[in-house]
Motif scaffolding. Sequence first.
Motif, PDB file in Angstrom:
ATOM      1  N   GLY B 124       0.720  -1.164  -0.042  1.00 58.38           N
ATOM      2  CA  GLY B 124      -0.029   0.015   0.109  1.00 58.38           C
ATOM      3  C   GLY B 124       0.725   1.259  -0.070  1.00 58.38           C
ATOM      4  N   GLN B 125       1.861   1.290   0.839  1.00 60.41           N
ATOM      5  CA  GLN B 125       2.622   2.573   0.870  1.00 60.41           C
ATOM      6  C   GLN B 125       3.371   2.853  -0.236  1.00 60.41           C
ATOM      7  OE1 GLN B 125       2.774   5.068   3.252  1.00 60.41           O
ATOM      8  NE2 GLN B 125       1.090   4.193   4.513  1.00 60.41           N
ATOM      9  N   ARG B 126       4.029   2.123  -0.880  1.00 65.81           N
ATOM     10  CA  ARG B 126       4.762   2.338  -2.098  1.00 65.81           C
ATOM     11  C   ARG B 126       3.999   2.599  -3.257  1.00 65.81           C
ATOM     12  NH1 ARG B 126       7.751  -1.270  -4.942  1.00 65.81           N
ATOM     13  NH2 ARG B 126       6.436  -2.993  -4.365  1.00 65.81           N
ATOM     14  N   ARG B 127       2.913   1.858  -3.435  1.00 53.45           N
ATOM     15  CA  ARG B 127       1.932   2.168  -4.282  1.00 53.45           C
ATOM     16  C   ARG B 127       1.332   3.416  -4.203  1.00 53.45           C
ATOM     17  NH1 ARG B 127      -0.830  -2.314  -4.431  1.00 53.45           N
ATOM     18  NH2 ARG B 127      -2.697  -1.546  -2.918  1.00 53.45           N
ATOM     19  N   HIS B 128       1.059   3.885  -3.115  1.00 56.91           N
ATOM     20  CA  HIS B 128       0.277   5.532  -2.648  1.00 56.91           C
ATOM     21  C   HIS B 128       1.294   6.351  -3.218  1.00 56.91           C
ATOM     22  CE1 HIS B 128      -2.048   8.297  -0.606  1.00 56.91           C
ATOM     23  NE2 HIS B 128      -0.994   8.805  -0.207  1.00 56.91           N
ATOM     24  N   GLY B 129       2.548   6.151  -2.917  1.00 61.32           N
ATOM     25  CA  GLY B 129       3.462   7.350  -3.347  1.00 61.32           C
ATOM     26  C   GLY B 129       3.824   7.371  -4.712  1.00 61.32           C
ATOM     27  N   ALA B 130       3.780   6.091  -5.402  1.00 58.58           N
ATOM     28  CA  ALA B 130       4.032   6.073  -6.955  1.00 58.58           C
ATOM     29  C   ALA B 130       2.827   6.776  -7.410  1.00 58.58           C
ATOM     30  CB  ALA B 130       4.025   4.746  -7.492  1.00 58.58           C
ATOM     31  N   VAL B 131       1.363   6.418  -7.017  1.00 56.81           N
ATOM     32  CA  VAL B 131       0.052   6.843  -7.603  1.00 56.81           C
ATOM     33  C   VAL B 131       0.326   8.429  -7.390  1.00 56.81           C
ATOM     34  CG1 VAL B 131      -2.396   7.054  -7.197  1.00 56.81           C
ATOM     35  CG2 VAL B 131      -1.230   4.842  -7.193  1.00 56.81           C
ATOM     36  N   GLN B 132       0.592   8.924  -6.142  1.00 58.64           N
ATOM     37  CA  GLN B 132       0.655  10.369  -5.982  1.00 58.64           C
ATOM     38  C   GLN B 132       1.550  11.268  -7.046  1.00 58.64           C
ATOM     39  OE1 GLN B 132      -1.551  12.064  -4.253  1.00 58.64           O
ATOM     40  NE2 GLN B 132      -2.166   9.892  -3.696  1.00 58.64           N
ATOM     41  N   ARG B 133       2.875  10.638  -7.041  1.00 52.85           N
ATOM     42  CA  ARG B 133       3.668  11.250  -7.889  1.00 52.85           C
ATOM     43  C   ARG B 133       3.007  11.236  -9.835  1.00 52.85           C
ATOM     44  NH1 ARG B 133       7.191   8.523  -4.774  1.00 52.85           N
ATOM     45  NH2 ARG B 133       7.169   6.694  -6.005  1.00 52.85           N
ATOM     46  N   ALA B 134       2.530  10.129 -10.109  1.00 56.51           N
ATOM     47  CA  ALA B 134       2.015   9.871 -11.375  1.00 56.51           C
ATOM     48  C   ALA B 134       0.705  10.846 -11.633  1.00 56.51           C
ATOM     49  CB  ALA B 134       1.215   8.528 -11.545  1.00 56.51           C
ATOM     50  N   LEU B 135      -0.123  11.085 -10.486  1.00 61.36           N
ATOM     51  CA  LEU B 135      -1.239  12.111 -10.585  1.00 61.36           C
ATOM     52  C   LEU B 135      -0.665  13.453 -10.792  1.00 61.36           C
ATOM     53  CD1 LEU B 135      -3.711  10.688  -8.040  1.00 61.36           C
ATOM     54  CD2 LEU B 135      -3.811  10.799 -10.234  1.00 61.36           C
ATOM     55  N   GLU B 136       0.437  13.846 -10.013  1.00 60.35           N
ATOM     56  CA  GLU B 136       1.072  15.057 -10.055  1.00 60.35           C
ATOM     57  C   GLU B 136       1.426  15.306 -11.430  1.00 60.35           C
ATOM     58  OE1 GLU B 136       2.156  18.524  -7.951  1.00 60.35           O
ATOM     59  OE2 GLU B 136       1.967  16.560  -6.679  1.00 60.35           O
ATOM     60  N   ARG B 137       2.249  14.213 -12.174  1.00 63.61           N
ATOM     61  CA  ARG B 137       2.861  14.681 -13.482  1.00 63.61           C
ATOM     62  C   ARG B 137       2.116  14.724 -14.407  1.00 63.61           C
ATOM     63  NH1 ARG B 137       7.288  10.043 -14.160  1.00 63.61           N
ATOM     64  NH2 ARG B 137       7.689  11.277 -15.845  1.00 63.61           N
ATOM     65  N   THR B 138       0.789  14.189 -14.100  1.00 66.40           N
ATOM     66  CA  THR B 138      -0.298  14.256 -15.607  1.00 66.40           C
ATOM     67  C   THR B 138      -1.463  15.210 -14.911  1.00 66.40           C
ATOM     68  OG1 THR B 138      -1.279  12.404 -14.268  1.00 66.40           O
ATOM     69  CG2 THR B 138      -0.121  11.830 -16.169  1.00 66.40           C
ATOM     70  N   GLY B 139      -0.845  16.155 -14.337  1.00 70.13           N
ATOM     71  CA  GLY B 139      -2.075  17.244 -13.767  1.00 70.13           C
ATOM     72  C   GLY B 139      -3.358  16.833 -13.303  1.00 70.13           C
ATOM     73  N   CYS B 140      -3.192  15.696 -12.732  1.00 73.38           N
ATOM     74  CA  CYS B 140      -4.527  14.877 -12.226  1.00 73.38           C
ATOM     75  C   CYS B 140      -4.376  15.083 -10.585  1.00 73.38           C
ATOM     76  CB  CYS B 140      -4.693  13.511 -12.471  1.00 73.38           C
ATOM     77  SG  CYS B 140      -4.786  13.497 -14.358  1.00 73.38           S
ATOM     78  N   ARG B 141      -3.615  15.947  -9.846  1.00 72.69           N
ATOM     79  CA  ARG B 141      -3.373  15.774  -8.575  1.00 72.69           C
ATOM     80  C   ARG B 141      -4.780  16.163  -7.651  1.00 72.69           C
ATOM     81  NH1 ARG B 141      -0.011  20.652  -6.010  1.00 72.69           N
ATOM     82  NH2 ARG B 141      -1.975  21.366  -6.513  1.00 72.69           N
ATOM     83  N   ASP B 142      -5.516  16.929  -8.276  1.00 74.32           N
ATOM     84  CA  ASP B 142      -6.810  16.982  -7.579  1.00 74.32           C
ATOM     85  C   ASP B 142      -7.934  15.995  -7.839  1.00 74.32           C
ATOM     86  OD1 ASP B 142      -5.714  19.179  -6.465  1.00 74.32           O
ATOM     87  OD2 ASP B 142      -6.266  20.481  -8.006  1.00 74.32           O
ATOM     88  N   LEU B 143      -7.706  15.244  -8.561  1.00 70.71           N
ATOM     89  CA  LEU B 143      -8.541  14.476  -9.102  1.00 70.71           C
ATOM     90  C   LEU B 143      -8.867  12.751  -8.196  1.00 70.71           C
ATOM     91  CD1 LEU B 143      -8.367  14.672 -12.995  1.00 70.71           C
ATOM     92  CD2 LEU B 143      -9.824  15.862 -11.078  1.00 70.71           C
ATOM     93  N   GLY B 144      -7.460  12.596  -7.426  1.00 70.56           N
ATOM     94  CA  GLY B 144      -7.366  11.391  -6.866  1.00 70.56           C
ATOM     95  C   GLY B 144      -8.672  10.549  -6.405  1.00 70.56           C
TER      96      GLY B 144
END
Lengths: 309, 265
Positions: B124-144
């Motif tokens: 869970g922890q590793r995945r959560h970090g990777a997901v946040q970074r991916a959302l940030e990079r694609t301009g989807c930070r607020d859509l999680g």
Amino acid sequence: MWCPTATNTALVGVMVDGAALAMLLDQPFMQRALIGGLLTGSLGGLLGSFAVLRQLSFFSDALGHSALLGITLGLLLGINPTLVLIPFAVIFALLINQLVQRSRLPADALLNIVYSTSLAFAVVALSLMETYRGGIHQLLFGDILGIAWPDLAVIAILLLGALVYLALSLRAQVLLTLNDDLAGAFGVRANWHRLAFIILLAVVVAVSIKAVGVLLISAFVVIPACAGRLLSRRFPVYMLISGTLGGGCALLGLLVSGLTNLPSGPCVVIVQFAGFMLALLVSQVRCWSPAIAVPAGPRTPGADPAGRE
Amino acid sequence: MSSSTATPVLAVQGLTVQRDGLLAVDAVSFQLARETDTALVGPNGAGKSTLVAALLGLLPRQAGTVLLMGHALGPAGQLPRSVRVQIAYLPQTLSLQGRFPLSVAEFVGFGFDPPGPRLPWAGGQRRHGAVQRALERTGCRDLGERLLSELSGGQLKRVLLAFCVVRPRQLLVLDEAQAGLDAPSSEQFHQLLLELRRQEGWTVLQVSHDLEMVRRSCDQVLCLNRRLRCSGAPDHALSPARLAELYGANVVPYRHQHSPGGRHG
């Protein structure tokens, strides 16, 4: 054992107050029925969470109606219908699946042809069997009071197996539901999982028929899942709510059935419908409440107010 | 240049595919060099999506070989897990009828772990970090926390890119990924794709009808109409004569209007 004994039914019929409820709960047949309802309801809700999203609601309905033919075959061959029902449902599900995949006709039309024809054959065969006319009511609307301990063991193993399979393959199941090619490209064995799910759904429909009957079986699969869908924003929570609602409503519906001597299937479905209406109300209240609603993110230019383009 | 760099990410030889009993792709051969952007163009019904499905192992092939990162694609689409995990596919759309109870963060997280059975709560922890970074990079930070079914078309495409970028990959295959987007959303998606491709070193194969975009940004064009009619650099493959041969007469690459009110076409 398929039907309750006359003694048991009569005993249930006179009990309407609290003390009677306690006495009712003290009866082994009622204990077995409640455990059976809890297990089958949970199973229906759990499998339904995927079936509804994959638009397999009508598939489960058709399977349930066609199961009557399986029961009839069992009676004609002198075999316990419960033993015939599971293999019949699985074979039938696989055949329907092949027919839908290979035919160029719409799936809903094909399913309608299959289930109405098998239902017609089953009713004709049953009407020719003088000794079974009295049991049609239980087949159509369910009577779980006749459930035996071996039945419960089968259902419990099935629930455990379904839980383990769905937990381990949750990602594959969701990706498959979203887009076949996306799942396949990701390495999901799409055909294998699709087949496994249909077999599991067929078995669940077969074992749940005793509780709810062939006419209302799809409600076991559809209603709790739809209620869960209205309330959840996370997939595991959706599955949990669907399973819990399925089990809880079955428990409550069976108690109502036991206390009023009404058929178990309709009682369970009416309780499920009440649960669905409650879920609808809660979801509407959430939509209207700014404190609860999830804030909208930045809109893409050109998106409509509903969030779709 | 090392041998692993020299190995094409995708090498197709004599690929023939039938669909519904009809010959959809006939003896097609081509290669994708590492970190290149290749467009697959052709009229409707030319076999583009069928070719892509066969390359990914989603459809059986009647003849030919497909090598992905040097590994042969099996007859039933088998690939070593180490290769499969390097491939990302971006479909035209997802099946999201009604309210689909899956959050954007959950969906993107599905792309993080390698294929195979896993418990939902594992890693869970590793995945959560990777997901946040991916959302940030694609301009989807607020859509999680949004549901997938609540997104606009443009947002959904960016979330699909987040699904691809949540772990390192080599090959990205897009099947008309910009279909259904208005001009500004399409341009925004295209720019994001270019940026991520540069950062990630992706090799891209994209089915597209946007010939102007193909001319602007692709290294190689494959013109398909059941057979590979021509291939090469955009200026060569998209010449008026070749386009006329591929699509019929009077076809010219259309141009994007970059103003917000611009017309796509």
